[in-house]
Design a protein around this motif. Structure first.
Motif, PDB file in Angstrom:
ATOM      1  N   THR A   8     -20.370  58.527 -21.587  1.00 28.89           N
ATOM      2  CA  THR A   8     -20.902  59.815 -21.997  1.00 28.89           C
ATOM      3  C   THR A   8     -22.410  59.765 -22.127  1.00 28.89           C
ATOM      4  O   THR A   8     -22.955  58.819 -22.710  1.00 28.89           O
ATOM      5  N   ALA A   9     -23.085  60.770 -21.607  1.00 27.42           N
ATOM      6  CA  ALA A   9     -24.538  60.886 -21.799  1.00 27.42           C
ATOM      7  C   ALA A   9     -24.803  61.498 -23.163  1.00 27.42           C
ATOM      8  O   ALA A   9     -24.117  62.434 -23.574  1.00 27.42           O
ATOM      9  N   LEU A  10     -25.803  60.978 -23.849  1.00 27.76           N
ATOM     10  CA  LEU A  10     -26.167  61.487 -25.169  1.00 27.76           C
ATOM     11  C   LEU A  10     -27.509  62.208 -25.042  1.00 27.76           C
ATOM     12  O   LEU A  10     -28.539  61.586 -24.797  1.00 27.76           O
ATOM     13  N   THR A  11     -27.484  63.510 -25.208  1.00 23.66           N
ATOM     14  CA  THR A  11     -28.671  64.317 -24.980  1.00 23.66           C
ATOM     15  C   THR A  11     -28.930  65.243 -26.160  1.00 23.66           C
ATOM     16  O   THR A  11     -28.455  66.373 -26.183  1.00 23.66           O
ATOM     17  N   PRO A  12     -29.682  64.776 -27.158  1.00 22.51           N
ATOM     18  CA  PRO A  12     -29.956  65.629 -28.315  1.00 22.51           C
ATOM     19  C   PRO A  12     -30.707  66.892 -27.890  1.00 22.51           C
ATOM     20  O   PRO A  12     -31.538  66.848 -26.968  1.00 22.51           O
ATOM     21  N   ALA A  13     -30.426  67.991 -28.549  1.00 18.22           N
ATOM     22  CA  ALA A  13     -31.045  69.280 -28.208  1.00 18.22           C
ATOM     23  C   ALA A  13     -32.560  69.231 -28.374  1.00 18.22           C
ATOM     24  O   ALA A  13     -33.303  69.944 -27.702  1.00 18.22           O
ATOM     25  N   VAL A  26     -26.407  56.489 -23.879  1.00 18.80           N
ATOM     26  CA  VAL A  26     -25.105  56.441 -23.214  1.00 18.80           C
ATOM     27  C   VAL A  26     -24.117  55.788 -24.165  1.00 18.80           C
ATOM     28  O   VAL A  26     -24.448  54.809 -24.827  1.00 18.80           O
ATOM     29  N   ARG A  27     -22.932  56.355 -24.237  1.00 19.78           N
ATOM     30  CA  ARG A  27     -21.867  55.669 -24.951  1.00 19.78           C
ATOM     31  C   ARG A  27     -20.716  55.398 -24.002  1.00 19.78           C
ATOM     32  O   ARG A  27     -20.293  56.275 -23.244  1.00 19.78           O
ATOM     33  N   LYS A  28     -20.246  54.169 -24.036  1.00 15.57           N
ATOM     34  CA  LYS A  28     -19.057  53.822 -23.272  1.00 15.57           C
ATOM     35  C   LYS A  28     -18.205  52.923 -24.148  1.00 15.57           C
ATOM     36  O   LYS A  28     -18.640  51.836 -24.533  1.00 15.57           O
ATOM     37  N   ILE A  31     -19.604  50.766 -27.231  1.00 13.71           N
ATOM     38  CA  ILE A  31     -21.013  50.399 -27.012  1.00 13.71           C
ATOM     39  C   ILE A  31     -21.859  51.664 -26.867  1.00 13.71           C
ATOM     40  O   ILE A  31     -21.539  52.547 -26.073  1.00 13.71           O
ATOM     41  N   LEU A  32     -22.933  51.731 -27.642  1.00 12.48           N
ATOM     42  CA  LEU A  32     -23.862  52.862 -27.538  1.00 12.48           C
ATOM     43  C   LEU A  32     -25.262  52.308 -27.306  1.00 12.48           C
ATOM     44  O   LEU A  32     -25.779  51.526 -28.116  1.00 12.48           O
ATOM     45  N   GLN A  33     -25.863  52.712 -26.206  1.00 12.98           N
ATOM     46  CA  GLN A  33     -27.211  52.243 -25.886  1.00 12.98           C
ATOM     47  C   GLN A  33     -28.176  53.418 -25.928  1.00 12.98           C
ATOM     48  O   GLN A  33     -27.987  54.410 -25.224  1.00 12.98           O
ATOM     49  N   GLU A  73     -25.940  61.787 -31.923  1.00 13.13           N
ATOM     50  CA  GLU A  73     -25.291  62.499 -30.810  1.00 13.13           C
ATOM     51  C   GLU A  73     -24.065  61.729 -30.319  1.00 13.13           C
ATOM     52  O   GLU A  73     -23.113  62.313 -29.806  1.00 13.13           O
ATOM     53  N   GLY A  74     -24.114  60.416 -30.477  1.00 16.08           N
ATOM     54  CA  GLY A  74     -23.001  59.569 -30.037  1.00 16.08           C
ATOM     55  C   GLY A  74     -22.078  59.162 -31.172  1.00 16.08           C
ATOM     56  O   GLY A  74     -21.231  58.279 -31.005  1.00 16.08           O
ATOM     57  N   GLY A  75     -22.275  59.784 -32.323  1.00 20.30           N
ATOM     58  CA  GLY A  75     -21.375  59.492 -33.439  1.00 20.30           C
ATOM     59  C   GLY A  75     -21.697  58.204 -34.177  1.00 20.30           C
ATOM     60  O   GLY A  75     -20.854  57.645 -34.880  1.00 20.30           O
TER      61      GLY A  75
END
Lengths: 137, 137, 137
Positions: A8-13, A26-28, A31-33, A73-75
């Motif tokens: 998942t792409a993490l794109t804050p507003a 990115v979260r997969k 793992i969140l980078q 954004e990625g929790g």
């Protein structure tokens, strides 16, 4: 149902669009980078990304806020971060940077992340860049 | 029982306190991240952290020993490391660094870690900094 | 049967031998780490590794091809990559690098990786180095 883990792409507003085909985070799986963040203020339509101030303090606090926005954004929270990479441009900034860093994390109750700090070149006007790796769950 | 994976700080007894709110290493689940280590000798009470020598050899061996101490504190070995990041200050050090690196890892029987080496600025007196990512299990 | 996760070295046939005891890439469990790749052309017997060209375009495309070869050796694709670290030597290269990067990834249909770009020193003749972290499954 394939069992495949989604990426998942993490794109804050608040974030301006990346200047190339990459994601702010990115979260997969667990793992969140977070991509390298700098001290750009919140995105404003029709305006190029601009650092919030010429000074280390403003830029550092904004950079950390930008990292945090991607984490959320990625929790994730700062407590989930295992590694923070800090890129400064001047070894003379180390002491002041650490003061700001410690103030920022003063309320962190859990184990702080590991960190590596090195001194590199950055685009004109930028004094600090930070990325982070979190492990969730 | 929450099922939450615990995050643990890795603080070898030999290590001086980090100069800011970060950990020398962190383990969460099967991920172990070692923070950037330099050639500081073992912590001595009332003494500021000091590099073991002015030369690349002494500093590199001490830096690797410091990384290893963090790995072991987290129950890992060099064999568990998937990535080693090497920060040197001078491209002229590459060949000598590799010699020292190969000697150090001469007895490694398993697959060596991946590695990235780049040349950056470091605080005065430091010639090398190294961090590492391990995957356990 | 120990339950231990195996660590595998990823060594594409096209790659020259690493100049020290490290692997071009490593896979352990669902984590795949690609070592820092540069713009060396395919290995030729009895010849030292040589960059494919003096220009940023040729070196960037070859570097990305070298990263991809390691990913594929480990059963991964660009789509599995969560983080790409880009090391350039000159801030003036940023815009051109991004153009090349976007062209290269034009066909990427899934979420692009996060990215950090910093400016460092590299051995003479090299303009770019790239490493990557992938999460599989």
């Amino acid at each position: 149902m394939t069992g495949k883990t989604e990426k998942t792409a993490l794109t804050p507003a608040t974030h301006t669009a990346p200047p190339a085909k990459f994601s702010h985070g990115v979260r997969k799986g667990n793992i969140l980078q977070v991509a390298g963040q700098v001290g750009f203020g919140p995105a404003a339509e029709g305006q190029a990304p601009t650092p919030v101030g010429p000074g280390l303090r403003e830029q550092t606090l904004q950079t950390l806020a930008n990292v945090k926005a991607v984490l959320e954004e990625g929790g994730a929270r700062w407590e989930d971060v295992v590694m923070i990479r800090v890129y400064l441009t001047d070894t003379a900034h180390f002491a002041e940077f650490n003061e700001i860093y410690n103030e920022y994390f003063a309320d962190l109750t859990e184990v702080p992340a590991a960190r590596t700090t090195v001194y590199v070149g950055l685009p004109a006007g930028l004094l600090v860049e930070i990325d982070a790796l979190a492990v969730l769950g």
